[in-house]
Design an enzyme around this catalytic site. Structure first.
Site, PDB file in Angstrom:
ATOM      1  N   LYS A   1       1.257   5.380 -16.699  1.00  0.00           N
ATOM      2  CA  LYS A   1       2.005   4.201 -16.259  1.00  0.00           C
ATOM      3  C   LYS A   1       3.499   4.482 -16.325  1.00  0.00           C
ATOM      4  CE  LYS A   1      -0.444   2.118 -15.228  1.00  0.00           C
ATOM      5  NZ  LYS A   1      -1.010   2.282 -13.919  1.00  0.00           N
TER       6      LYS A   1
ATOM      7  N   GLU B   1      -3.460   6.578 -20.262  1.00  0.00           N
ATOM      8  CA  GLU B   1      -3.039   5.517 -19.351  1.00  0.00           C
ATOM      9  C   GLU B   1      -1.579   5.111 -19.618  1.00  0.00           C
ATOM     10  OE1 GLU B   1      -3.899   4.491 -16.649  1.00  0.00           O
ATOM     11  OE2 GLU B   1      -3.022   2.520 -16.364  1.00  0.00           O
TER      12      GLU B   1
ATOM     13  N   ASN C   1      -5.540   4.950  10.799  1.00  0.00           N
ATOM     14  CA  ASN C   1      -5.521   5.280   9.371  1.00  0.00           C
ATOM     15  C   ASN C   1      -6.503   6.422   9.166  1.00  0.00           C
ATOM     16  OD1 ASN C   1      -3.934   3.078   8.947  1.00  0.00           O
ATOM     17  ND2 ASN C   1      -5.402   1.948   7.692  1.00  0.00           N
ATOM     18  N   GLY C   2      -6.175   7.345   8.283  1.00  0.00           N
ATOM     19  CA  GLY C   2      -7.104   8.438   7.993  1.00  0.00           C
ATOM     20  C   GLY C   2      -6.518   9.774   8.400  1.00  0.00           C
TER      21      GLY C   2
ATOM     22  N   TRP D   1       1.979   6.020   6.240  1.00  0.00           N
ATOM     23  CA  TRP D   1       2.291   6.821   5.052  1.00  0.00           C
ATOM     24  C   TRP D   1       2.031   8.255   5.469  1.00  0.00           C
ATOM     25  CZ3 TRP D   1      -0.561   9.791   1.336  1.00  0.00           C
ATOM     26  CH2 TRP D   1       0.089   9.997   0.117  1.00  0.00           C
TER      27      TRP D   1
ATOM     28  N   ARG E   1       0.815  -1.216   0.000  1.00  0.00           N
ATOM     29  CA  ARG E   1       0.000   0.000   0.000  1.00  0.00           C
ATOM     30  C   ARG E   1       0.849   1.266   0.000  1.00  0.00           C
ATOM     31  NH1 ARG E   1      -5.268  -1.154   2.405  1.00  0.00           N
ATOM     32  NH2 ARG E   1      -5.328   0.900   3.317  1.00  0.00           N
TER      33      ARG E   1
ATOM     34  N   GLU F   1       4.550   7.020 -13.567  1.00  0.00           N
ATOM     35  CA  GLU F   1       4.414   6.453 -12.222  1.00  0.00           C
ATOM     36  C   GLU F   1       5.621   5.610 -11.838  1.00  0.00           C
ATOM     37  OE1 GLU F   1      -0.081   5.321 -10.859  1.00  0.00           O
ATOM     38  OE2 GLU F   1       0.645   4.269 -12.621  1.00  0.00           O
TER      39      GLU F   1
HETATM   40  C1  G6P Z   1      -3.821   5.721  -6.532  1.00  0.00           C
HETATM   41  C2  G6P Z   1      -2.994   4.672  -7.247  1.00  0.00           C
HETATM   42  C3  G6P Z   1      -3.413   4.594  -8.713  1.00  0.00           C
HETATM   43  C4  G6P Z   1      -4.912   4.312  -8.802  1.00  0.00           C
HETATM   44  C5  G6P Z   1      -5.717   5.381  -8.054  1.00  0.00           C
HETATM   45  C6  G6P Z   1      -7.179   5.019  -7.931  1.00  0.00           C
HETATM   46  O1  G6P Z   1      -3.465   6.993  -6.976  1.00  0.00           O
HETATM   47  O2  G6P Z   1      -1.618   4.978  -7.153  1.00  0.00           O
HETATM   48  O3  G6P Z   1      -2.713   3.528  -9.354  1.00  0.00           O
HETATM   49  O4  G6P Z   1      -5.292   4.275 -10.142  1.00  0.00           O
HETATM   50  O5  G6P Z   1      -5.217   5.513  -6.720  1.00  0.00           O
HETATM   51  O6  G6P Z   1      -7.308   3.900  -7.104  1.00  0.00           O
HETATM   52  P1  G6P Z   1      -8.598   2.979  -7.058  1.00  0.00           P
HETATM   53  O7  G6P Z   1      -8.310   1.979  -5.988  1.00  0.00           O
HETATM   54  O8  G6P Z   1      -9.745   3.877  -6.703  1.00  0.00           O
HETATM   55  O9  G6P Z   1      -8.763   2.370  -8.400  1.00  0.00           O
END
Ligand code: G6P
Length: 581
Positions: free
Chosen positions: A463, A459, A99-100, A75, A27, A466
């Site tokens: 990618k 996309e 978390n949160g 995080w 995560r 990222e």
């Molecule tokens: C984060 C991840 C992305 C993902 C986005 C939406 O930013 O790094 O890879 O596309 O969240 O996440 P989800 O779980 O809502 O598809």
């Protein structure tokens, strides 16, 4: 994003917690910690960086004999990633992980400081511990109930105290489930963290408090007992291993053919299992990151079916003054089903009594639970932070929804051939590696395309940036000359996606424009051509074409990151599931 695991049972918690933390690693996190409880003592061990450092630290300590423990991967949101800010946090008699984000933490902190409470970190989490300790007279449950009335924001909490042999948990706008074993109990933000221990789980509703003791668990809300059904997860255990791959990203790309095949088998003769989107006058599709780019593909598919479509990123959608027409459907796309902005967008539609449809991967997630309808993409656990297989399955579901509106034989024929075609494309790893060689030293890469090819290029570009940290942007091919073309230089890499019959000649002209200004073209299209760098994609029904193109771009992104020696599965600053706004 942060992860939580807690345990109460017959065994010593340390190994269960560490194993759980490792399952939560994907995560994204920057520090980790555990707290163990014995009769009247709490032992806290924390470390900055990887879980292996926490393990090393634990090895050096004499651990207390314990049957209750909580653990966390953090995080950073409030305060930098250092030891003081790592969880668990202890104030007075309360130790917890969180978390949160608590939005009013600063105000609460000032108030508590005036009462003489000393804080040791810059986190919002310590404020929760202080508040619960402040209200704690006889019952922790009561103290939690009083405290949450003062909290604004989101939280999932696992709480212990040296005064009781219990483990408490509560959640609000952040996921947390209760896992049930044989006289053993778990709390976790992600079922994958406990799947090796148990498949039985209970979903906790907003602000429901679960109190766990060795004799069982009790869920209450505002002091009243709540009954919740015990469910059984279908998540497969082997999905959490690397199975010989060096990185999850590659493993997950390679799973695409079989996953696509499974969905095709399940739905090809059962279109009635899919909602009929043609009965809606208007469709909004909302998501974040790759899920949003999948939504963009959906826009072109549904528009060609004659349906009015609007697509928006969730973080904008939630704050817009949307004027809903009668008979609108809002489709929420999310791998995790826990992205805070997508949840907010869903709730906005739900509050307006608009039908909502979730295209989601995690069966226990908030979005899967709260939407009017749901489609589970059944991608299995996705570990690499940058999504690959989940995106492909999201697009497949959008394509199937569109096919249900306009059925034709060519689609079905091409659909059935898709897994095999995908496999053949993915088998050419040497080819993608070579292309990656040509790119990996560049600092700027552009992707261009028109209509659905533009959605694909978005996309492809995401990618690449990222995982490789190369600056990359995507543009509608026709728009490039209105500004961005000034950035094209000798050696700038430009990917052109050329599959759309209506616009392919136009895109080629735009590619020629950048070539004449020094760009190195990489052609990704369905017709052969004379460009040196090219990926030729088998031509299939236009509603299926993105499913063959995007995996090739995922492969290139992977190999570019590989050549640059980066941590592919956990790119810097990114989190798998963004549960804060
Ligand atoms: C984060 C991840 C992305 C993902 C986005 C939406 O930013 O790094 O890879 O596309 O969240 O996440 P989800 O779980 O809502 O598809």
């Amino acid at each position: 994003m942060c992860g939580i695991i807690g345990y109460l049972g017959k065994r010593s918690p340390k190994d269960i917690l560490i194993e759980g933390l490792k399952k939560l690693e994907y995560r994204g996190y920057d520090s980790a910690g555990i707290a163990l409880k014995n009769e009247n003592k709490i032992q806290i061990i924390k470390s900055v960086g990887k879980i292996k450092y926490l393990e090393e630290k634990i090895e050096k300590e004499k651990l207390i004999d314990s049957h209750i423990g909580i653990a966390h991967t953090r995080w950073a949101t409030h305060g930098e990633p250092n030891l003081e800010n790592a969880h668990p946090h202890k104030i007075g008699r309360i130790t917890l992980v969180h978390n949160g984000i608590i939005e009013n933490a600063t105000i609460l902190k000032e108030k508590l400081e005036k009462e003489g409470i000393k804080f040791h970190s810059s986190t919002d989490t310590e404020v929760i511990a202080a508040l619960i300790d402040h209200y704690y007279n006889n019952s922790i449950e009561e103290a939690i109930t009083k405290s949450i009335k003062e909290l604004k924001g989101s939280y999932a909490l696992a709480i212990i105290s040296e005064e009781e042999d219990s483990l408490y948990a509560i959640r609000c706008e952040s996921p947390l489930i209760l896992g049930i074993g044989e006289k053993e109990y778990y709390v976790t933000s992600d079922i994958g963290a406990i799947i090796n221990q148990t498949r039985k789980y209970v979903l906790l509703g907003e602000n429901e408090i679960v109190k766990i003791t060795k004799d069982g668990y009790k869920i209450t809300k505002d002091g009243k007992k709540v009954e919740r059904k015990v469910e059984e997860s279908t998540l497969k255990e082997e999905e959490s291993g690397l199975l010989g791959y060096e990185h999850y990203m590659m493993k997950e790309i390679m799973e695409e053919p079989i996953l696509v095949e499974n969905i095709i088998k399940k739905y090809k003769d059962n279109l009635d299992k899919l909602p009929d989107i043609s009965k809606y006058k208007s469709i909004h599709i909302v998501g974040c990151g790759s899920a949003y780019y999948a939504a963009e593909v959906g826009k072109y598919l549904f528009e060609d079916d004659g349906i009015k479509v609007e697509v928006e990123v969730a973080s904008e959608y939630r704050y817009r003054n949307i004027i809903y027409e009668d008979n609108t459907l809002v489709i929420l796309i999310s791998q995790s089903g826990e992205t805070a902005d997508t949840i907010a967008a869903m709730r906005k539609a739900n509050e307006n009594k608009i039908d909502t449809l979730a295209i989601v991967n995690v069966e226990t997630s908030t979005i899967a639970r709260e939407c009017t309808y749901k489609l589970l993409i059944e991608a299995g656990r996705e570990v690499a932070v940058a999504t690959t297989k989940a995106y492909i399955l999201q697009v497949l579901f959008l394509s199937l929804l569109s096919y249900k509106v306009h059925q034709d034989d060519k689609y079905m024929k091409d659909l059935l051939s898709l897994p095999q075609q995908l496999k053949v494309l993915l088998d050419k790893s040497g080819f993608y590696k070579k292309l990656a060689d040509a790119i990996y030293k560049n600092e700027d890469v552009y992707f261009i395309g028109r209509r659905i090819d533009y959605a694909i290029s978005e996309e492809g570009s995401l990618k690449l940036k990222e995982v490789s940290y190369i600056h990359s942007d995507s543009y509608q091919a026709g728009e490039l000359k209105h500004g961005t073309i000034s950035l094209i230089n000798d050696g700038t890499i430009v990917f052109a996606i050329v599959t759309d019959e209506v616009t392919k000649d136009k895109t080629i002209s735009n590619l020629e424009e950048v070539i004449s200004r020094g760009a190195i073209p990489i052609y990704v299209g369905t017709d052969d051509c004379n460009y040196k760098n090219k990926i030729i994609i088998p031509k299939v029904h236009k509603k299926l074409q993105p499913i063959l193109v995007v995996p090739t771009l995922q492969m290139i992104a992977y190999y570019v990151a590989y050549k640059r020696g980066l941590e592919i599965d956990k790119p810097r600053n990114l989190a798998k599931s963004v549960t804060v706004e």
